[in-house]
Design an enzyme around this catalytic site. Structure first.
Site, short mmCIF file in Angstrom:
data_model
loop_
_atom_site.label_atom_id
_atom_site.label_comp_id
_atom_site.label_asym_id
_atom_site.label_seq_id
_atom_site.Cartn_x
_atom_site.Cartn_y
_atom_site.Cartn_z
N GLU A 172 2.24 1.58 -3.38
CA GLU A 172 1.16 2.10 -4.24
C GLU A 172 1.02 3.61 -4.08
O GLU A 172 0.75 4.32 -5.05
CB GLU A 172 -0.14 1.39 -3.87
CG GLU A 172 -1.33 1.77 -4.73
CD GLU A 172 -2.58 0.99 -4.30
OE1 GLU A 172 -2.52 -0.24 -4.21
OE2 GLU A 172 -3.60 1.64 -4.01
N SER B 214 14.88 15.18 1.82
CA SER B 214 15.89 14.22 2.23
C SER B 214 15.27 12.99 2.90
O SER B 214 14.33 13.10 3.69
CB SER B 214 16.87 14.88 3.21
OG SER B 214 17.87 13.95 3.58
N ARG C 208 0.84 -1.20 0.00
CA ARG C 208 0.00 0.00 0.00
C ARG C 208 0.88 1.26 0.00
O ARG C 208 0.51 2.27 -0.60
CB ARG C 208 -0.94 0.01 1.20
CG ARG C 208 -1.99 -1.10 1.25
CD ARG C 208 -2.80 -1.23 -0.01
NE ARG C 208 -3.85 -2.24 0.04
CZ ARG C 208 -3.67 -3.56 -0.16
NH1 ARG C 208 -2.48 -4.05 -0.38
NH2 ARG C 208 -4.70 -4.39 -0.14
#
Lengths: 147, 147, 147, 147, 147, 147, 147, 147, 147, 147
Positions: free
Chosen positions: E91, E114, E88
């Protein structure tokens, strides 16, 4: 036990005994290119050749049998080799591959240069600008069959 | 416009004009291996060579300039070539790669066979069992620098 | 036994003994960059250098022989490294690769910067805005041979 | 229209006009390394720099705006570059990557050498055994934050 | 022995002792996010922190030293994670990656957020429609250097 | 015509008109994160939102319909992004992925943090050592169903 | 020890004891689909369920604890499964994936069918032309949140 | 012209005409699952069905012929789909693949569930906790032939 | 223990006993093609067949049970096989794949040639120009179901 | 223009003219397997055969020349084909590859079955349980050369 186990045993023994491929090939009685490929698990020895290899590396009877079984070939891991020496050969195929294809087809027509009915000879050429590696590859031309 | 456009134009013109790489190489005045690689977008021509190529293939002035620009090299798509002729060469690297590495190191020590200071010669060898393709690869040996 | 086994033994010993690469390099008598690469299985030691390394890490005679065998090179697993420090170098090649290619070709013509006749020097540069890592890479230019 | 279209137009114009990166950089007033990276679509120009580039390559107003938009970076296709010059750099990361990691950590502790707060300088070094390419990479060290 | 061996020992001990990351973090005296990452082999502990971890998990002296060595980072196998929870997040990068890029560049210009000077805080938010996971990521903005 | 064509038209128009995502979001009346994702082809607009976007970018009626069709999502090409800003997020998943998994499971048990019932907020945090990017991710926890 | 060790022990024991998944599920008191997934290392058992599994397979106390730890999920190696039965399911996703997407969006709008709040039921359907495998997949629809 | 061109034309026409798959299926006289798969280039229509589709989308005679040619199937690009809805199905195969294999083999023995002699039915199930997507997959069991 | 362990044991025993697949098949009482596939871990033996195999290779009772469990199939590592013999078959699929597809569809319509209800027969054909390998593949045609 | 352009023109013309491969092969005067492979860009026609193909598909003179140029072979995209019919063949290589290798080596020794000196014959076998596709593959055996 499988062929890889025998290959690893041969390589380990070669380092600890300090043998050279050239010496090994002379004992086996074939070219150094073919014998090295066989010891590295790429070719199939006959009984006599296997016995010679077994004598040099103190292989067991079962290990000697594995040298006579056709191996699953392919000596590199991954499609793109990371070792700089081997990569240079891969680079030759990448840069000159289409050139080789064009020139063989121009001379012979559609077909391939065999990698089975094939031999290789590696020689040093002395050269004042730095010695050169000369490699001769010889493969039978096989035309595509039409039917 | 880029070098690939020029390469595609050369290949298309070669087919429609029915030229041979051997003839093209004689006009350029270099080996057929190097000239073919150059026409396929892998080598850089100088002004005179580019003019000869341009004359043969009716290239524009801008296309002729591209022949003199160092190309992004690599003539194959994908890491594993699908064409059977080119694959046989890839197979040679896969099956014999570790053999080549062992034998060059045995003869020369740590280093590589250059793919840059490199030449190739492709010849037909007549043979009653079927003609053979003989390829000579010659590359300078470069030792690893220690410091 | 193979070279990787020796590399792993060296790394394990280095941690348990608390040695530094800089100290190891001074014992071997070569640069810290080259000695580290050798201890990590990328370079080939001569007999004297191997003996020095063996002394530091209590290697057996067989392990010491492996340090003198040309290794299969490549110190990273996978084509894209996951380690953030190493990835930054990969990113430099990705972002600046075409720039480096253009500028070297503009200065030298077609050819490569050798990764074999090559040295590297890593230094700290003090800087009030945060210290910098300065790395000097030096490689011989090799022009493409035409023939 | 996107940044790649502008990059391709710049490269095509550079070949047909016969400009050098060094001359372009002097017109823009920055280093040749940074300007080349920018023209190849990896860096973002400010309005004044973009105007200078646009003047050299006869870019339209819209193309000039694209030079000032942050690009999607990455100048190579595929994880393993096929071009021999760029591959040599990739090989350096493969062979020396673990060495670089060890030596930077030994000197600085856990963290990275920045590829953002970073500069590069490429120079020719004359050498009787063949000229060398010297590249200085300078990146700020960034320690990992613990919290 | 390497860092992975220590990581596996810690995970095995954590399950058999029934410890929680939150408790472990309190013993070490740092945030639960950073301590968990360290125990999973992604961060470097100092001597005091390593001693605390070693006490909890009954590590040997050598294992404790490994906690203080900078690890090769990357906690996932394969480029696309198979675990649904981790996927997830992957994704989110796939679907929102270009959005994040656009909005950070709009606010800050060319540069990066960063992942080194970086912290993360994971909290539960009670919600009548089902509790929510809230994660705050905080990273220093680093502008691209021009030179 | 497909959604990608509309996305490219929006991006091209945004550059030539000099619009900001923040301004666009205010016209649409939703958060800048969600509107940017929608304009980049990742979210589905309703009729009213689509009309607002169409007005800003002078979309045709057919293009406006495409904004209301559920898109094939995924805004990155290739499994490992080459762009440094997006890669830093990918790196966070690689380095901290197992940490995030451990801590969410410790707090919530087996399940996932939804990437669908999900929102994101990106803010600048002023900081004398350099401004920071703060990102809040909020996703509903979904427990695995047993049955 | 890790969850994979426990999974392998369960599979080995199941073969040597000749147990069926259906019998195991009845002892655990949940559906055969969910229990099989749990025994194969994809689901998390509670203490009571883990005790039942442990009783059947003679697991140690530590192994029983691992059944209650959330596993790293994903039961297949490689992105494209080689097993013909599993491949047929992969083929269904390949051939019908876009169809499933279109029809769910047509009925429900933008969102997904949950693979977490999800159940599966596998049944045999007698059929004179050869029995059929009927599988019912039931997942909660989750709409994309706009904000 | 190829089948993909016809598929793209159908999808574009569907959006601009505002048709629904359910309406299209009723005109063709087959299930919405099969008709959608056919319109998306995965199934072969007979002459009558193709004529119905052609009438709805104003296809030319040549395009109508393409609907009757067996297509090269596979509706997703890349082995791992990026779209969240389709990925959830891929995840089901990844997480439950070994479970499905075990349970089908337990019931039927060695063989596969056909993806050719196969049908699919997608339905909405109303549910106060949020509606569910119910999908029934039905495939003939094919036993491995021994000989 | 798993099926791979049994496969490796069978292969090792076959080499050390010097058995032939043809002899093994005659003992089992099925074709040499199917028995070899079963011994290599691709097919499921019934109790009687498993007992025959166990007798030949001195398998334990537990190993004999594994021969009767449906295996996870797929006998090659990596998507592109490196072994030259197996690669030639892969090449046939690559070069002739679209031809096979066209001709089967022309004769049978949309559907597949089953790889499950499938048999194979390998024979030597004497030939003065070199003996030939003749392989007959026979698979049931399965038409796509429309519904 | 290249060979792919000619292949696409042939396929498009075949659909619009409603020709069958069997009819085309009879006009060319070779087997349907070889002619189909040639029309799909995998084989090289001679002048007479090319003229016959050109007559059927109304090819230009330049297109007819391309049919006589040796093509870059490989008719599938990606290493793992997505089309179900072609995949079944790939699956045969995956499941039976090691079986084929064992049986050919048992009969012939080390070497390969040629994919160049090779022919294929595809036939329908009537069968009351459903017709079968029978394919005969015939390839010359090539022994590995030792030297």
């Amino acid at each position: 036990m499988n062929r890889n186990d025998v290959t690893e045993k041969i390589i380990t023994a070669k380092v600890s005994k300090g043998l050279k491929w050239d010496e090994i090939a002379r004992v086996v009685g074939m070219s150094k290119e073919w014998v090295t490929a066989g010891c590295l698990g790429q070719m199939t020895f006959n009984a006599e050749q296997a016995a010679a290899v077994a004598g040099l590396f103190e292989l067991t009877e079962e290990e000697t049998k594995w040298l006579q079984v056709v191996p699953y070939k392919g000596s590199l891991s991954g499609p793109v080799p990371t070792d700089p020496l081997i990569y240079r050969w891969y680079e030759v195929v990448s840069v000159y591959g289409s050139t080789i294809k064009e020139l063989i087809h121009e001379e012979f027509g559609d077909g391939i240069m065999s990698a089975i009915d094939f031999s290789m000879d590696i020689q040093r050429e002395s050269n004042p600008n730095g010695d050169r590696v000369n490699v001769v590859l010889s493969g039978k031309f096989l035309p595509y069959k039409s039917y």
